[in-house]
Write an enzyme that holds these catalytic residues in place. Structure first.
Site, mmCIF file in Angstrom:
data_model
loop_
_atom_site.group_PDB
_atom_site.id
_atom_site.type_symbol
_atom_site.label_atom_id
_atom_site.label_comp_id
_atom_site.label_asym_id
_atom_site.label_seq_id
_atom_site.Cartn_x
_atom_site.Cartn_y
_atom_site.Cartn_z
ATOM 1 N N HIS A 184 59.824 115.747 24.999
ATOM 2 C CA HIS A 184 59.024 115.677 23.782
ATOM 3 C C HIS A 184 57.613 115.196 24.113
ATOM 4 O O HIS A 184 57.391 114.528 25.124
ATOM 5 C CB HIS A 184 59.665 114.700 22.782
ATOM 6 C CG HIS A 184 61.100 114.997 22.503
ATOM 7 N ND1 HIS A 184 62.118 114.481 23.280
ATOM 8 C CD2 HIS A 184 61.697 115.749 21.534
ATOM 9 C CE1 HIS A 184 63.284 114.912 22.810
ATOM 10 N NE2 HIS A 184 63.052 115.684 21.765
ATOM 11 N N ASP B 277 59.026 113.975 30.026
ATOM 12 C CA ASP B 277 59.637 113.938 28.700
ATOM 13 C C ASP B 277 59.845 115.359 28.182
ATOM 14 O O ASP B 277 59.022 116.247 28.432
ATOM 15 C CB ASP B 277 58.709 113.186 27.732
ATOM 16 C CG ASP B 277 59.442 112.498 26.598
ATOM 17 O OD1 ASP B 277 60.306 113.146 25.987
ATOM 18 O OD2 ASP B 277 59.132 111.325 26.321
ATOM 19 N N HIS C 236 59.472 106.057 18.571
ATOM 20 C CA HIS C 236 59.573 106.616 19.932
ATOM 21 C C HIS C 236 58.950 108.007 20.016
ATOM 22 O O HIS C 236 58.857 108.557 21.118
ATOM 23 C CB HIS C 236 61.029 106.618 20.417
ATOM 24 C CG HIS C 236 61.929 107.653 19.809
ATOM 25 N ND1 HIS C 236 63.114 108.035 20.393
ATOM 26 C CD2 HIS C 236 61.839 108.366 18.655
ATOM 27 C CE1 HIS C 236 63.698 108.953 19.637
ATOM 28 N NE2 HIS C 236 62.956 109.155 18.577
ATOM 29 N N HIS D 199 61.750 104.890 23.960
ATOM 30 C CA HIS D 199 60.471 105.094 24.639
ATOM 31 C C HIS D 199 59.303 104.389 23.971
ATOM 32 O O HIS D 199 58.222 104.287 24.560
ATOM 33 C CB HIS D 199 60.179 106.602 24.753
ATOM 34 C CG HIS D 199 59.413 106.969 25.984
ATOM 35 N ND1 HIS D 199 59.311 108.254 26.464
ATOM 36 C CD2 HIS D 199 58.690 106.211 26.860
ATOM 37 C CE1 HIS D 199 58.571 108.273 27.556
ATOM 38 N NE2 HIS D 199 58.182 107.057 27.828
ATOM 39 N N ASP E 131 61.319 109.401 30.608
ATOM 40 C CA ASP E 131 62.315 109.539 29.540
ATOM 41 C C ASP E 131 63.421 110.437 30.074
ATOM 42 O O ASP E 131 63.162 111.561 30.504
ATOM 43 C CB ASP E 131 61.646 110.163 28.314
ATOM 44 C CG ASP E 131 62.554 110.244 27.098
ATOM 45 O OD1 ASP E 131 63.764 110.481 27.273
ATOM 46 O OD2 ASP E 131 62.056 110.107 25.969
ATOM 47 N N ASP F 143 55.758 113.053 22.269
ATOM 48 C CA ASP F 143 55.554 111.644 21.897
ATOM 49 C C ASP F 143 54.113 111.373 21.487
ATOM 50 O O ASP F 143 53.563 110.309 21.745
ATOM 51 C CB ASP F 143 55.944 110.704 23.052
ATOM 52 C CG ASP F 143 57.432 110.716 23.347
ATOM 53 O OD1 ASP F 143 58.187 111.326 22.566
ATOM 54 O OD2 ASP F 143 57.847 110.124 24.359
ATOM 55 N N ASP G 238 65.497 112.240 28.685
ATOM 56 C CA ASP G 238 65.688 113.558 28.079
ATOM 57 C C ASP G 238 64.751 114.608 28.694
ATOM 58 O O ASP G 238 64.821 115.788 28.342
ATOM 59 C CB ASP G 238 65.593 113.522 26.557
ATOM 60 C CG ASP G 238 64.208 113.229 25.996
ATOM 61 O OD1 ASP G 238 63.200 113.521 26.671
ATOM 62 O OD2 ASP G 238 64.129 112.716 24.867
ATOM 63 N N GLU H 19 65.301 105.597 27.322
ATOM 64 C CA GLU H 19 66.081 106.493 26.464
ATOM 65 C C GLU H 19 67.471 106.802 27.002
ATOM 66 O O GLU H 19 68.086 107.794 26.604
ATOM 67 C CB GLU H 19 65.320 107.793 26.168
ATOM 68 C CG GLU H 19 64.052 107.603 25.340
ATOM 69 C CD GLU H 19 64.306 107.344 23.854
ATOM 70 O OE1 GLU H 19 65.468 107.442 23.414
ATOM 71 O OE2 GLU H 19 63.319 107.044 23.131
#
Length: 314
Positions: free
Chosen positions: A135, A133, A150, A106, A236, A137, A238, A281
């Site tokens: 996360h 996402d 990332h 990412h 992303d 980030d 994930d 990702e």
């Protein structure tokens, strides 16, 4: 400003995992193509030009490294890849095509969104960024537990981070934090939490999404829109629950169900202003059966149909 029509999609691959801790994302672009990405988009009637995968950039020579970059792992490679992505996405835009960047980790979104931001400023558009996402980030070099780039791209795009990355668009912030919506997050570091609150990014955790529902979440995230808005979607994989999408390097339990994921992308398609996309990702080493890749292609296809068939309205 009146909406314009892009002449099809410009597909770009960024085969790198330099910004990630778990290796394997550099094989993502070719694996997504092998799982029918081009065929599905073209089969749905979208003109697609495949610009191929970017070559590994040469070493970046800097007169003096900034102290803030020392904690970023593989700093020069991260910068090199993002400069290459910035130039390539800018070229796609100059050719009148909608950029679709497939990664790769990412961190490459710094170059992608920065190029789009420069395009928006030149064409009088307001950039809105949706960041799907697990996360946040939103680390800076001094807050990152890992030093992996990332985990830093969204902070950089909001003007926080090494200037060579944070100001790649040519101005202090690629996107105003108030125009950023982080959706699906369920893993936030303590330092990120503080930075997000200070910056004013709109954060919609999975807990909040389950309370509000996906449609209401997207209504709040996208807000008002009009012909002067350009929506960039940075996806992303994930973001998805690992039961559905195991092929990522940093999975987090508790993500959207399949139904919720399709509600999310279809709502953005109905918004009608999507003008650029990152899909990142994907780690085929974690996805031996290809189920993550197939779902990613289906979701990407669902993000596009509400755009005009004669061209892509942005």
């Amino acid at each position: 400003m009146n909406a314009c029509d892009f002449r099809g999609i410009g597909l770009l691959g960024a085969p790198t995992g330099v910004g990630a801790g778990v290796k394997g994302t550099r094989h993502g672009p070719q694996a997504l193509r092998a799982n029918g990405l081009l065929e599905r988009l073209r089969g749905a009637g979208w003109p697609v030009t495949d610009w191929g995968d970017l070559p590994k950039p040469g070493k970046i020579s800097l007169s003096q490294d900034e102290p803030s970059t020392f904690a970023v792992k593989d700093w020069q490679q991260v910068l090199g890849w993002n400069l290459a992505v910035f130039n390539a996405v800018s070229q796609v835009l100059q050719h009148g095509q909608m950029p679709l960047l497939i990664g790769g980790d990412h961190s490459v979104a710094i170059g992608s969104v920065s190029a789009v931001a420069a395009h928006c400023r030149a064409t009088g558009k307001r950039l809105k960024l949706v960041w799907l996402d697990a996360h946040a980030d939103f680390n800076m070099p001094h807050t990152s537990p890992s030093g992996n780039a990332h985990g830093m791209p969204l902070a950089c795009l909001c003007g926080l981070g090494p200037p060579a990355l944070a100001q790649m668009a040519g101005f202090p912030q690629a996107v105003a934090p108030a125009d950023v919506s982080l959706i699906g997050v369920r893993s936030i570091d303590a330092g990120e939490q503080r930075l997000l609150q200070q910056a004013g990014v709109h954060v919609f955790s999975m807990a909040q999404i389950r309370q509000l529902g996906m449609h209401e979440t997207l209504r709040l995230a996208l807000g008002d829109h009009g012909p002067d808005v350009h929506l960039h979607v940075s996806f992303d994989l994930d973001f998805l629950d690992p039961v559905l999408a195991p092929g990522v390097g940093t999975p987090v339990d508790g993500g959207p169900t399949r139904e919720e994921a399709f509600q999310c992308v279809r709502h953005m398609a109905a918004f009608g202003q999507a003008g650029s996309i990152d899909l990142v990702e994907y780690n085929p080493a974690k996805d031996p059966g290809g189920m993550t890749a197939r779902l990613a292609v289906e979701l990407l296809q669902s993000l596009l149909p509400a755009l005009s068939a004669g061209g892509i309205r942005v």
